[in-house]
Motif scaffolding. Sequence first.
Motif, PDB file in Angstrom:
ATOM      1  N   ALA A   1       0.852  -1.193   0.000  1.00 47.04           N
ATOM      2  CA  ALA A   1       0.000   0.000   0.000  1.00 47.04           C
ATOM      3  C   ALA A   1       0.884   1.239   0.000  1.00 47.04           C
ATOM      4  O   ALA A   1       1.986   1.236   0.567  1.00 47.04           O
ATOM      5  CB  ALA A   1      -0.911  -0.001   1.222  1.00 47.04           C
ATOM      6  N   PHE A   2       0.415   2.294  -0.657  1.00 46.03           N
ATOM      7  CA  PHE A   2       1.152   3.551  -0.750  1.00 46.03           C
ATOM      8  C   PHE A   2       0.411   4.642   0.026  1.00 46.03           C
ATOM      9  O   PHE A   2      -0.821   4.710  -0.005  1.00 46.03           O
ATOM     10  CB  PHE A   2       1.313   3.980  -2.205  1.00 46.03           C
ATOM     11  N   TYR A   3       1.196   5.493   0.681  1.00 41.06           N
ATOM     12  CA  TYR A   3       0.613   6.623   1.413  1.00 41.06           C
ATOM     13  C   TYR A   3       0.482   7.808   0.473  1.00 41.06           C
ATOM     14  O   TYR A   3       1.456   8.283  -0.096  1.00 41.06           O
ATOM     15  CB  TYR A   3       1.499   6.992   2.604  1.00 41.06           C
ATOM     16  N   ARG A   4      -0.764   8.257   0.282  1.00 38.09           N
ATOM     17  CA  ARG A   4      -1.015   9.364  -0.633  1.00 38.09           C
ATOM     18  C   ARG A   4      -2.215  10.148  -0.142  1.00 38.09           C
ATOM     19  O   ARG A   4      -3.246   9.563   0.211  1.00 38.09           O
ATOM     20  CB  ARG A   4      -1.274   8.846  -2.052  1.00 38.09           C
ATOM     21  N   GLN A   5      -2.074  11.477  -0.131  1.00 38.09           N
ATOM     22  CA  GLN A   5      -3.166  12.383   0.228  1.00 38.09           C
ATOM     23  C   GLN A   5      -3.796  12.009   1.574  1.00 38.09           C
ATOM     24  O   GLN A   5      -5.008  11.930   1.721  1.00 38.09           O
ATOM     25  CB  GLN A   5      -4.223  12.389  -0.872  1.00 38.09           C
ATOM     26  N   GLY A   6      -2.925  11.739   2.539  1.00 40.48           N
ATOM     27  CA  GLY A   6      -3.378  11.526   3.907  1.00 40.48           C
ATOM     28  C   GLY A   6      -3.900  10.143   4.220  1.00 40.48           C
ATOM     29  O   GLY A   6      -4.423   9.920   5.322  1.00 40.48           O
ATOM     30  N   GLY A   7      -3.763   9.184   3.325  1.00 40.31           N
ATOM     31  CA  GLY A   7      -4.261   7.836   3.595  1.00 40.31           C
ATOM     32  C   GLY A   7      -3.474   6.771   2.864  1.00 40.31           C
ATOM     33  O   GLY A   7      -2.689   7.065   1.946  1.00 40.31           O
TER      34      GLY A   7
END
Length: 609
Positions: A14-20
Amino acid sequence: MTDPILRVDNLGAAFYRQGGWHPAVRGVSFEIRPRETLALVGESGSGKSVTALSIMRLLPSETTRLAGRVELQGRDLLRLPESAMRRIRGDAVAMIFQEPMTSLNPSLTVGDQISEVLMQHRKMSFRAAKAETLRLFDKVRMSAAARRFDDYPHQLSGGMRQRVMIAIALACRPQLLIADEPTTALDVTIQAQILELIKVLQDEDDLAVLFITHDMGVVAEVADRMAVMWQGEIVETGDTAAVFRAPEAAYTSQLLLAVPQLGSMRGSRLPARFPLPGERTGSPVEETGIAPANTHPPLLQLRGLTARYDAASGFFGRVTGRVHAVEDVSFDLHAGETLALVGESGCGKSSTGRAIMRLVAASAGSVRLDGQEVLEARAGDLGFLRRSVQMIFQDPFASLDPRMRVGAAIAEPLLVHGLASREAARRKVDELLPRVGLDPAMAERYPHEFSGGQRQRICIARALALAPKLIVADEAVSALDVSIKAQVINLMLDLQRDLGLAFLFISHDMAVVERISHRVAVMYLGEIVEIGPRAAIFENPQHPYTRRLLAAVPIPDPARRDIRRSIDDAEIFNPIRPLDYLPPQRQWRTVSPGHRVQIPGKEWAAEAA
């Protein structure tokens, strides 16, 4: 049964993007044993490359969360410290990446980059490493291997750069080879040789291969088993022959339906759309009346186009020879027509396209566009060329500004030429992105946030922005998975029908060339050796090189997997000529109307016989 070299169990990424956290890979499991090849197949963005990068621990730890187990001969790679992973990468496990230009160091020569691997992992001296590097160059069939050692990546064609990457991966004879689209940039003859080379290495070294590809012909040829990915999950896995014969998942059936089959156009005079789900089977273009208007003057005329580059050597960079990249090339291209240029990497296909665009200097000849001479026009008077002709480049990452959002990149041609306001250009972007299979919301992203196939679709949208008369498509669909490739080819045919577009289609994918082209020109060492209507070239090839190209095309039939083809391993002729070299006068013969072939010289005597 031997134990697996690699066992992947419930892998998640999973990648962290835009706060999630946004999952890219979910619950992926598979095994690979010695001498076995597992093909990972799916659309661009399905998670194939993320799976491979997760196995290699090459994703940034700050913005990536990995779960599950990845065992290499019993050792869980996800739990090892980074120092231990550095010893494993390139030694026990090697990876060939999809885009060689982003993987090679632009400030180091390719010879030094391979030598570095040998000195680091095999503790060789520089002298021994250089000798081994030259042997590896020969193994992956780099022409003029000794000269290539001191070349930088930007001096090589896309196919040549990919061969460098393959040589790096093979340098330490790894136990597991992860090949992420390793033959995408290669012409069919070199692709066949590399696939055969991988088979030989498997037999010699018990090599296990994880082969990531969108080419179902390659899957059928190399893979013992295949796993089909969709939206981060494996939806079907099994023996390759069984999956091809009776796919269980609807998505797998769609992928197989979109596979171009060499010979499928036999008996058809004009190009044809790919059959896609929900469309009428076949849907041939000729039924809609698409045909080039050959009764009118050609849109593009080439006469004797020649491009030669100086080759320097020695401490003082003295010019000692010339690369004859394009030699006496002539052809016409009409509105509404597609002429395909095919041949090996380095044969002059891309140089021809770039010379037409005035992106490289021509040494001699004439290029006329709509009756206007392109080569003699002043730099400030080339607006007509830039608006009328657009180019889709081979490497999408290199042709996009990494600091510019893709929506701005697509809109830029409209703004530069003053053809639209910013608001109108934004609306045009929203129209173009869906036509190439992308969501308009993606316009706010940067190039690095897309897969290789998605970046190529962005480049196609940008080329369409100015509604040009001619598009020079340099390997425009080579990076696309099979279903998106089919959609983009259909889009190009639709645009040709609706707008009368002409295409100069540069490609090594012979099955796609057969489906999309009206005429085909075969290039070898800068020269056209055969040109004619598509049906004539594919059904009645006359030149030995044309026959070699067609014989090397992988067939999407797993029943042929154990057939070892006779792959030509003759030395590649050196394109670098002495300064006093004079090209021979070529003799031609006409086979049928519009079908002409160069009479083979002495270098083709054995094959011609």
